[in-house]
Design a protein around this motif. Sequence first.
Motif, short mmCIF file in Angstrom:
data_model
loop_
_atom_site.label_atom_id
_atom_site.label_comp_id
_atom_site.label_asym_id
_atom_site.label_seq_id
_atom_site.Cartn_x
_atom_site.Cartn_y
_atom_site.Cartn_z
N PHE A 84 35.64 -68.09 59.06
CA PHE A 84 34.29 -67.56 59.06
C PHE A 84 33.83 -67.28 60.48
O PHE A 84 34.29 -67.92 61.44
N SER A 85 32.90 -66.36 60.63
CA SER A 85 32.23 -66.16 61.91
C SER A 85 31.27 -67.33 62.13
O SER A 85 30.88 -68.02 61.18
N PRO A 86 30.88 -67.59 63.38
CA PRO A 86 29.99 -68.73 63.65
C PRO A 86 28.68 -68.71 62.88
O PRO A 86 28.14 -69.78 62.57
N ASP A 87 28.15 -67.53 62.57
CA ASP A 87 26.89 -67.46 61.84
C ASP A 87 27.08 -67.40 60.32
O ASP A 87 26.13 -67.19 59.57
N SER A 91 34.74 -64.44 68.18
CA SER A 91 34.17 -64.92 69.44
C SER A 91 33.03 -65.88 69.12
O SER A 91 32.50 -65.88 68.00
N PRO A 92 32.62 -66.71 70.07
CA PRO A 92 31.55 -67.68 69.81
C PRO A 92 30.24 -67.08 69.32
O PRO A 92 29.51 -67.72 68.56
N ASP A 93 29.92 -65.84 69.75
CA ASP A 93 28.67 -65.23 69.28
C ASP A 93 28.87 -64.44 67.98
O ASP A 93 27.91 -63.90 67.42
N GLY A 94 30.11 -64.35 67.50
CA GLY A 94 30.39 -63.68 66.24
C GLY A 94 30.43 -62.18 66.30
O GLY A 94 30.64 -61.52 65.27
N ASN A 105 26.64 -75.16 68.49
CA ASN A 105 26.56 -73.75 68.90
C ASN A 105 26.58 -72.77 67.73
O ASN A 105 25.78 -71.82 67.70
N PRO A 106 27.50 -72.94 66.73
CA PRO A 106 27.45 -72.01 65.59
C PRO A 106 26.14 -72.09 64.82
O PRO A 106 25.65 -71.07 64.34
N LEU A 107 25.56 -73.28 64.72
CA LEU A 107 24.28 -73.41 64.02
C LEU A 107 23.16 -72.73 64.80
O LEU A 107 22.30 -72.07 64.21
N ASP A 108 23.18 -72.90 66.12
CA ASP A 108 22.19 -72.21 66.95
C ASP A 108 22.33 -70.69 66.82
O ASP A 108 21.34 -69.96 66.76
N THR A 109 23.60 -70.23 66.77
CA THR A 109 23.86 -68.80 66.61
C THR A 109 23.30 -68.29 65.29
O THR A 109 22.70 -67.21 65.22
N LEU A 110 23.49 -69.07 64.24
CA LEU A 110 22.98 -68.67 62.92
C LEU A 110 21.47 -68.47 62.96
O LEU A 110 20.94 -67.50 62.41
N VAL A 111 20.76 -69.40 63.61
CA VAL A 111 19.30 -69.31 63.69
C VAL A 111 18.86 -68.09 64.49
O VAL A 111 17.94 -67.36 64.11
N ARG A 112 19.56 -67.86 65.60
CA ARG A 112 19.16 -66.75 66.48
C ARG A 112 19.40 -65.39 65.85
O ARG A 112 18.72 -64.42 66.19
N THR A 113 20.37 -65.29 64.95
CA THR A 113 20.73 -63.98 64.38
C THR A 113 19.97 -63.66 63.10
O THR A 113 20.18 -62.60 62.52
N PHE A 152 39.25 -66.72 72.48
CA PHE A 152 38.15 -66.47 73.41
C PHE A 152 37.76 -67.76 74.13
O PHE A 152 37.94 -68.87 73.60
N SER A 153 37.23 -67.61 75.33
CA SER A 153 36.65 -68.75 76.02
C SER A 153 35.37 -69.16 75.32
O SER A 153 34.83 -68.41 74.50
N THR A 154 34.86 -70.33 75.64
CA THR A 154 33.67 -70.85 74.96
C THR A 154 32.46 -69.94 75.13
O THR A 154 31.64 -69.79 74.23
N ASP A 155 32.35 -69.30 76.30
CA ASP A 155 31.23 -68.39 76.53
C ASP A 155 31.51 -66.97 76.05
O ASP A 155 30.65 -66.09 76.15
N GLY A 156 32.72 -66.73 75.54
CA GLY A 156 33.07 -65.42 74.99
C GLY A 156 33.35 -64.35 76.01
O GLY A 156 33.58 -63.19 75.66
#
Length: 564
Positions: A176-179, A222-225, A100-108, A275-279
């Motif tokens: 660190f933040s997820p991204d 949070s999971p989305d940073g 999930n953190p790697l996916d977040t990094l790509v999306r941001t 935070f919960s997994t979905d934030g």
Amino acid sequence: MTPLNNHSSNDGSLSLIPEQPPVEGTSTAVSAGRDVSIYNQKQSLFFCLPDEQKSMIVRYLAFREVTRLAKTCKYLYDLVNEEKALEKAWYRRFPSAYQNPLDTLVRTKDEQQLRDWLKAFADKDTIESLLTQKESTFFPAQLFFTNSKLMSQCETFSPVVKIEIPNVETKNKASFSPDSSHLVTVDLDQTAKITGQKTDGSWVVKTTTIPHESLILSPTFSPDGHLMVTDSHDCHAKICAQEDDGSWKVKDTIAREFELTMSTPLSFSVTSATFSTDGRCLLTSCMDGTVKIYDQETDGSWKTKYTIRQNPTVLGASFSADSSHLLVCGENNVTIYGQKDDSSWEVKVTINHDNSVRSASFSANGSYVATASEEGTAKIYGLQSDGSWEKITIITHNDRLYSATFSPDSRHLLTVYEDNTVEIHGPQTDGPWQVKYTFKHNDRIMSASFSPDSSHMVTTSMDNTAKIHCLQADGSWKVKATICHRDYVLSAAFSPDSCHLVTASLDCTAKIYGPGPKGSWEKKAIISDSFGILWAIFSPDGRNVLTISKKDCTAKIIELQKND
């Protein structure tokens, strides 16, 4: 460079990747109009299958099997490449908590930001080839597989200090933040500070201070940073959000009700906030025996959704991966709560111990709970098909137990004891868990943890060594490498892709090791400091290392660059 002593190969090692298919000594046949290299003059039935079925079979193979398949012949080598089977199989080895953190990094990141991020290790052609597939569902797998492969092939790194953050708390209170674009630290004056990365790769302080009046425990993104929460003994939890201009501001402050009595004793302090997994939810616990779940309102504020009152003291609380269960840790017991259809919560089971509980956690798949107590006992409970929880195994030892933690794949449990011993436990076919591996250091164990892909485990010790232990093909474990320092080794952490390891020692160095020939581990960089290094971790993208030094209380973000 001489590789460390090694005893086996790693199932997920990027050194296993075939550079070219061995085709010598083979004959050829034709399948679907293409030449096929065949061994032993016999054509496998696999080649007679329609292309769609071949592709489907390849997609279900594990990383090691895909690697072996690609080495068989040129046809299968090309098939593996066409399907991106290596990349997908490699990425599947990591549980969602690490993906999930790697996916977040790509999306941001936009295309130019991805170019800037990749160019440290990839050439222009590789970068542009990757970016043409940016819209693919499997782009994160391709991106991080390529990045990890290139970093693994780099013989040595050049560590470059990007920023020094003075006067920080030294007790693992930075994350660190997820991204990987932000870092939160806690200052000695009980304020939290957020530092952010600019587009040119430099780092600057984004938020001067997030003040508290007492000890700050563990700030968490949070999971989305986009959000960050601090919990404190001053009876407050503060939620910060990132503004459109990149700055961070406190958006809401959660104050405990007893504060209205004009008294804020330690016995009423906030002990955790996560935070919960979905934030979407925030979970807090308090020494007064209460656990609260908050939901975010449309105006950005957070309102109490549900309150659990449990006596006596609550030392911490956490969600399961799917947020359907809660784990509430007391002094001598742990209670599992389950969410009902009406969104209320009910007690599923209480796990009692005869002494203080040192740790309690869900497995990554949410199917198990492990507790550890000072009396030397760990207990494993399992989720049943009817929603109940039942005791599966009691693990006993003749000395004090420090912790019990699951591997990321939920298949192993690591226990650490005061007598310098670690044990790895695994489930038997009939349900109970048993000891699979035991190892003893010559002095006190300071830390122990699994790699994100669960194929390695590292221990650090006051005997001045860190040991890398490897999971074998037959399910056993063996010491793969020994990393020596001149003083206590206080911590060690794997990179998110499991390809590198960083150690932290009081000898004023942090050492980075990575894959070498035939599954060995080689030294790739040494980070030196004027004082002993207490702690070192990788950023979620694996590009930076955070170190915290002992005497001057300085945190450093260190970028790993290719050593030309």
